[in-house]
Design a protein around this motif. Sequence first.
Motif, PDB file in Angstrom:
ATOM      1  N   SER A  93       0.831  -1.189   0.000  1.00  0.00           N
ATOM      2  CA  SER A  93       0.000   0.000   0.000  1.00  0.00           C
ATOM      3  C   SER A  93       0.877   1.255   0.000  1.00  0.00           C
ATOM      4  O   SER A  93       0.589   2.238  -0.686  1.00  0.00           O
ATOM      5  N   LEU A  94       1.966   1.173   0.740  1.00  0.00           N
ATOM      6  CA  LEU A  94       2.855   2.325   0.840  1.00  0.00           C
ATOM      7  C   LEU A  94       3.446   2.701  -0.519  1.00  0.00           C
ATOM      8  O   LEU A  94       3.547   3.877  -0.859  1.00  0.00           O
ATOM      9  N   LYS A  95       3.792   1.681  -1.311  1.00  0.00           N
ATOM     10  CA  LYS A  95       4.327   1.965  -2.652  1.00  0.00           C
ATOM     11  C   LYS A  95       3.311   2.766  -3.454  1.00  0.00           C
ATOM     12  O   LYS A  95       3.642   3.736  -4.124  1.00  0.00           O
ATOM     13  N   ASN A  96       2.053   2.359  -3.394  1.00  0.00           N
ATOM     14  CA  ASN A  96       1.005   3.079  -4.128  1.00  0.00           C
ATOM     15  C   ASN A  96       0.823   4.491  -3.578  1.00  0.00           C
ATOM     16  O   ASN A  96       0.595   5.444  -4.327  1.00  0.00           O
ATOM     17  N   ARG A  97       0.911   4.615  -2.256  1.00  0.00           N
ATOM     18  CA  ARG A  97       0.706   5.947  -1.657  1.00  0.00           C
ATOM     19  C   ARG A  97       1.832   6.892  -2.068  1.00  0.00           C
ATOM     20  O   ARG A  97       1.603   8.062  -2.342  1.00  0.00           O
ATOM     21  N   LEU A  98       3.055   6.352  -2.106  1.00  0.00           N
ATOM     22  CA  LEU A  98       4.182   7.198  -2.532  1.00  0.00           C
ATOM     23  C   LEU A  98       4.044   7.570  -4.007  1.00  0.00           C
ATOM     24  O   LEU A  98       4.275   8.708  -4.399  1.00  0.00           O
ATOM     25  N   MET A  99       3.629   6.583  -4.810  1.00  0.00           N
ATOM     26  CA  MET A  99       3.446   6.854  -6.244  1.00  0.00           C
ATOM     27  C   MET A  99       2.374   7.922  -6.443  1.00  0.00           C
ATOM     28  O   MET A  99       2.541   8.846  -7.236  1.00  0.00           O
ATOM     29  N   ALA A 100       1.273   7.792  -5.709  1.00  0.00           N
ATOM     30  CA  ALA A 100       0.196   8.790  -5.822  1.00  0.00           C
ATOM     31  C   ALA A 100       0.727  10.157  -5.412  1.00  0.00           C
ATOM     32  O   ALA A 100       0.401  11.182  -6.025  1.00  0.00           O
ATOM     33  N   TYR A 101       1.578  10.188  -4.386  1.00  0.00           N
ATOM     34  CA  TYR A 101       2.128  11.472  -3.949  1.00  0.00           C
ATOM     35  C   TYR A 101       2.956  12.094  -5.072  1.00  0.00           C
ATOM     36  O   TYR A 101       2.765  13.269  -5.411  1.00  0.00           O
ATOM     37  N   TYR A 102       3.857  11.310  -5.653  1.00  0.00           N
ATOM     38  CA  TYR A 102       4.728  11.914  -6.676  1.00  0.00           C
ATOM     39  C   TYR A 102       3.955  12.295  -7.930  1.00  0.00           C
ATOM     40  O   TYR A 102       4.224  13.332  -8.528  1.00  0.00           O
ATOM     41  N   LYS A 103       2.976  11.448  -8.318  1.00  0.00           N
ATOM     42  CA  LYS A 103       2.244  11.752  -9.558  1.00  0.00           C
ATOM     43  C   LYS A 103       1.220  12.869  -9.386  1.00  0.00           C
ATOM     44  O   LYS A 103       1.095  13.755 -10.214  1.00  0.00           O
ATOM     45  N   GLU A 104       0.465  12.789  -8.300  1.00  0.00           N
ATOM     46  CA  GLU A 104      -0.701  13.682  -8.184  1.00  0.00           C
ATOM     47  C   GLU A 104      -0.482  14.872  -7.249  1.00  0.00           C
ATOM     48  O   GLU A 104      -1.023  15.944  -7.466  1.00  0.00           O
ATOM     49  N   THR A 105       0.273  14.658  -6.172  1.00  0.00           N
ATOM     50  CA  THR A 105       0.338  15.695  -5.128  1.00  0.00           C
ATOM     51  C   THR A 105       1.558  16.599  -5.266  1.00  0.00           C
ATOM     52  O   THR A 105       1.459  17.805  -5.024  1.00  0.00           O
ATOM     53  N   SER A 106       2.700  16.032  -5.667  1.00  0.00           N
ATOM     54  CA  SER A 106       3.909  16.875  -5.669  1.00  0.00           C
ATOM     55  C   SER A 106       3.806  18.090  -6.607  1.00  0.00           C
ATOM     56  O   SER A 106       4.451  19.114  -6.338  1.00  0.00           O
ATOM     57  N   PRO A 107       2.985  18.051  -7.689  1.00  0.00           N
ATOM     58  CA  PRO A 107       2.828  19.292  -8.483  1.00  0.00           C
ATOM     59  C   PRO A 107       2.297  20.472  -7.666  1.00  0.00           C
ATOM     60  O   PRO A 107       2.461  21.638  -8.064  1.00  0.00           O
ATOM     61  N   LEU A 108       1.690  20.176  -6.521  1.00  0.00           N
ATOM     62  CA  LEU A 108       1.170  21.280  -5.695  1.00  0.00           C
ATOM     63  C   LEU A 108       2.293  22.129  -5.100  1.00  0.00           C
ATOM     64  O   LEU A 108       2.066  23.280  -4.714  1.00  0.00           O
ATOM     65  N   ILE A 109       3.500  21.565  -5.046  1.00  0.00           N
ATOM     66  CA  ILE A 109       4.620  22.348  -4.507  1.00  0.00           C
ATOM     67  C   ILE A 109       4.860  23.557  -5.422  1.00  0.00           C
ATOM     68  O   ILE A 109       4.950  24.700  -4.962  1.00  0.00           O
ATOM     69  N   GLY A 110       4.922  23.302  -6.719  1.00  0.00           N
ATOM     70  CA  GLY A 110       5.105  24.398  -7.674  1.00  0.00           C
ATOM     71  C   GLY A 110       3.901  25.335  -7.699  1.00  0.00           C
ATOM     72  O   GLY A 110       4.044  26.561  -7.812  1.00  0.00           O
ATOM     73  N   TYR A 111       2.739  24.742  -7.591  1.00  0.00           N
ATOM     74  CA  TYR A 111       1.476  25.509  -7.621  1.00  0.00           C
ATOM     75  C   TYR A 111       1.468  26.546  -6.492  1.00  0.00           C
ATOM     76  O   TYR A 111       1.191  27.725  -6.699  1.00  0.00           O
ATOM     77  N   TYR A 112       1.821  26.101  -5.278  1.00  0.00           N
ATOM     78  CA  TYR A 112       1.769  27.040  -4.149  1.00  0.00           C
ATOM     79  C   TYR A 112       3.002  27.939  -4.100  1.00  0.00           C
ATOM     80  O   TYR A 112       2.939  29.047  -3.567  1.00  0.00           O
TER      81      TYR A 112
END
Length: 213
Positions: free
Chosen positions: A167-186
Amino acid sequence: MNIILLGPPGAGKGTQAKILVDGRGMVQLSTGDMLRAAKSSGTDMGNKVAAVMEAGQLVTDEIVIGLIAEKLDGEASGGFIFDGFPRTLAQADALGALLVSKGASLDHVIEMQVDDQALVDRITSRSTCGSCGEGYNDISKPIPANGICSKCNGSDFQRRSDDNEDSLKNRLMAYYKETSPLIGYYYAKEVLTSVDGLADIDEVESSISSALG
Ligand code: AMP
């Protein structure tokens, strides 16, 4: 003041959110906690999201935005801490619009940086007190030898069922694919501060405190 704690699973968002709740009277809005509560009380929505959460994938934007919209109607004179939300650009846009509609603003986004191996180590060794939610970690903050929670004297400790390697692998993948773009956004919105999430809890607390002013 309304803030977002942004970071991968295991970065320490929940721990720092609780410190801000105690110290500043802010209200923590954790979509993960809300979804887990829906799951354990067996609501239709909870049953719908259970398998998705177990697999470490993201629940739909519609569901989590709905959960947050409901909570924003409540009072929070110390402001809200968004913990684990937003996780996608669509959620970030929706949060912006919701805050505007309430005449409120997003004041700070704190990115908690932690390297991947540290995340895996933290997540596979963490547990919480089932009575008060106090967090423990086999490495940095073990459950007291007498088996009694140091905060509430409870003795029932739990591990999250999605804190396993698959599950952790999927959660990390979801973070890098979907969430990390928010760093640039904010960053572009000029509200981003990055802190070293690997430092001691007290040091992270003081970095966040300096960022919030
Ligand atoms: P957390 O407690 O924040 O690690 O969240 C646990 C799980 O709940 C995640 O792995 C997702 O399945 C789901 N979840 C929590 N927050 C969100 C969100 N903002 N968007 C989509 N899924 C979420």
